[in-house]
Design a protein around this motif. Structure first.
Motif: not given
Length: 171
Positions: A60-64, A150-155, A165-166
């Motif tokens: 994913n393009d999440w910038d932790f 902001k919640g997302y399912p992670v596959f 992940i929220a």
């Protein structure tokens, strides 16, 4: 003996002529707090990357790194049990990670939590869809606060639901 005395006087004269800027002792506390925060940031990033690689998350393009500076990140398994919470959760609601691991995020909800909003989140989770909602949550001390989630399912790479992940911050 005379030469030693002259040497000591010369050293004393030299040190007295230096323009030394002193730093108040309390500034060390700021530095220590900064270093502690940086260490926790990298620890959180490493834990998140470990969870992602162990469970073979789709990239994913999440910038932790930037998210952890401004937001709290909570990861649940596919049964909605918390498996990770970033260190900055303590600033937001008073809990530390070990107090919430294995529990449901519903632990932050109470009377002031809007049941319609909670139901909309539940439906999004069941449909494995991302969501963005403001929820009235409770701090450890019982105070109520508005929380933007902001919640997302992670596959995983097989396309199976792995985690949720929220990204949360006080609204």
């Amino acid at each position: 003996m005379n030469n030693l005395r002259q040497y000591e006087d010369a050293i004393a004269l030299y040190h007295n002529s230096l323009n030394i800027k002193t730093v108040p002792v309390y500034s060390w506390d700021f530095h220590n707090n900064f270093l502690t925060a940086v260490k926790k940031l990298f620890l959180d990033i490493n834990k998140l990357n470990s969870i992602a690689s162990k469970n073979r998350w789709i990239q994913n393009d999440w910038d932790f790194k930037n998210s952890l500076k401004e937001e709290v990140i909570i990861v649940t398994d596919n049964k909605l049990r918390i498996v990770f919470a970033s260190h900055n959760i303590e600033k937001m609601n008073g809990y530390v990670e070990h107090e919430i691991l294995g529990k449901s995020p519903k632990m932050f909800q109470g009377e002031a939590t809007n049941h319609i909003t909670s139901n909309e989140i539940r439906i999004a989770i069941l449909e494995q869809q991302p969501f963005e909602k403001v929820v009235m949550n409770y701090k450890k001390n019982g105070d109520v606060y508005a929380c933007l989630i902001k919640g997302y399912p992670v596959f995983n790479i097989k396309g199976e639901l792995s985690h949720y992940i929220a990204f949360e911050k006080a609204a």
